[in-house]
Enzyme design. Sequence first.
Site, PDB file in Angstrom:
ATOM      1  N   SER A  58       0.885  -0.936   0.185  1.00 15.54           N
ATOM      2  CA  SER A  58      -0.344  -0.178  -0.132  1.00 15.54           C
ATOM      3  C   SER A  58       0.926   1.536  -0.198  1.00 15.54           C
ATOM      4  O   SER A  58       1.341   1.087   0.178  1.00 15.54           O
ATOM      5  CB  SER A  58      -0.166   0.044   1.089  1.00 15.54           C
ATOM      6  OG  SER A  58      -1.880   0.879   1.163  1.00 15.54           O
ATOM      7  N   SER A  87      -2.856  -7.588  -3.522  1.00 13.16           N
ATOM      8  CA  SER A  87      -2.066  -9.149  -3.892  1.00 13.16           C
ATOM      9  C   SER A  87      -1.047  -9.297  -3.590  1.00 13.16           C
ATOM     10  O   SER A  87       0.265  -9.823  -3.549  1.00 13.16           O
ATOM     11  CB  SER A  87      -2.331  -9.544  -5.372  1.00 13.16           C
ATOM     12  OG  SER A  87      -0.789  -8.532  -6.627  1.00 13.16           O
TER      13      SER A  87
END
Length: 638
Positions: A473, A545
């Site tokens: 992130s 992911s």
Amino acid sequence: MTTSFRPDALIAQDIDAYLAQHQRKTLLRFITCGSVDDGKSTLIGRLLYDSRMIFDDQLAALEADSKRVGTQGQEIDFALLVDGLAAEREQGITIDVAYRFFATEKRKFIVADTPGHEQYTRNMVTGASTADLAVILIDARKGVLTQTRRHSYLAHLIGIRHVVLAVNKMDLVGYDQAIYDAIVADYAAFAKSIGIAAFTPIPISGFKGDNVTAPSSNTPWYAGPSLIEHLETIELDADTDRAKPFRMAVQWVSRPNIDFRGFAGTIAAGTIAPGNAVRVLPSGKTSTVARIVTFDGDLDIAVAGQSVTLTLADEIDCSRGDVIAIADASPQVADQFEATIVWMADDALLPGRGYWLKLGTQTVTAQVHAPKYQVNVNTLEQVAAKTLDLNAIGVANLVTDKPIVFEPYADSRELGGFILIDKLTNATVAAGMLHFALRRARDVHWQSVDVTRAAHAQQKGQEPKVLWFTGLSGSGKSTIANLVEKKLFALGRHSYLLDGDNVRHGLNKDLGFNDADRIENIRRVGEVAKLMTDAGLIVLTAFISPFRAERELVRAMLPAGDFVEIFVDTPLAVAEARDVKGLYKKARTGEIANFTGISSPYEAPERPDIRVDTTAETPEAAAERIVEHIMGVWSPDL
């Protein structure tokens, strides 16, 4: 003094006759199981000793070891014959599966001494998977225990039809018939509740030898067979297997020369002869058997248990993993099932993750759904569960990436029993038994369409691809992906960007951020991306992911070369310093659980197709390089 003389030829003749007689003996595979210190290893040691399967040097070593580590004075500790691991001798428990061979005048035996401790239940399942009979030991002083129930349940679950209840250590309770009868009655009630229709109870002392190889005068009230007599005379399942329809999984295709093409394997069930009509599954193609080839020559008939090579009258497609079956009674083919799963890994089951499923010679990718329930083996209660932990037993649906040939485990161990293998570590994580194909697997069929993937791609003048951006992130995935799509759009390319946050507003709004939900999130996105490439689009996805297994699952959905893994490689400290959405701060204070990089792992790609180092390259430069790659201009600095 006279000395008899026998020519070498006669001696050799005697040896040949003995070997021939030995080869004709049937083989019984059985396991010993039960709770810790019920005497399993001691019993096997006694069987080996009494059947004279111990060499003189082994006996001398056993006597020395018994004096050194035993607690029985000068007497032999038979358990040391089997407990070969140093850790086992130190702890006095069995922690691995020990296989031993022995033989009597009537039969050959392979016995597996399986662990009694709950921690090693997975080892017990391994030993039971090939057994014809289970010897459940019970310490006469303790009666039926938790592990007695657990191992009985597993033995029945795995399909062992023959059960012996060996009430051991009768010498320590004075050979009291009342104690024996109470234990048998207690076990009978439990056995009936789990579906064991019949079992054979025998009072024994593995240490003293009572009723092990011969009837004991210490139990005049017992009129049944000794343990070895029962093992010698029990009817084997081989005769039952031969009466079933013919089944043979193809292990390999034999092509020693241009004129010969045969299919080698071990016959799992039934009989076969030249001229019999057969069907090759999953394709469904039919032919007839031309020859049954073995090393010793062709056979007129072959039966279950034999390893043979079949040649067919017609040139049809058949390869490893296919099943050759009798044409008029073939097994089923499906890709969705209900199954019982015994979880054998330290890490819990992750529903939705892709595991290798190995069933016979077939290997496919399988995804296990969240369990319908977990079984409490003590109460047989069906308990709600979201996953399965080590040694847990549960029932769940599973889906394979392509149809496989199967039969319910109750009908066929070979075509109903499977294992699950972790794709990254190659460790076996579970054993399972198929119950039936789900109705939707039979009723839902792929609809052929006239406008194909290739036609869509040709219309758009481009090669469909999935550009899979992965990284922490704040790494810059969405920024770079957005720039790439803008450049593709300017070039007249047809594309679509699937962003991690955006899909959670609709398609995946029902999913959270635990590992199982993350896996399902990526699976759904992968399926959508696949459909979009079928429409001829270039699909960009920007998702953390975090797991390699799921990224590889999506890669496997697509044609080779159509999945481009782009690793946006940003150090955690840099991504956290950016913290555009304030998520890292919340994760550090505990407001957000399961946050990748903080409280949940990120598995970086090992060999990405493109690597972007955001500390050394601007988003604009990275986007330009990615577009060049897609357009066929390869940049060496990847």
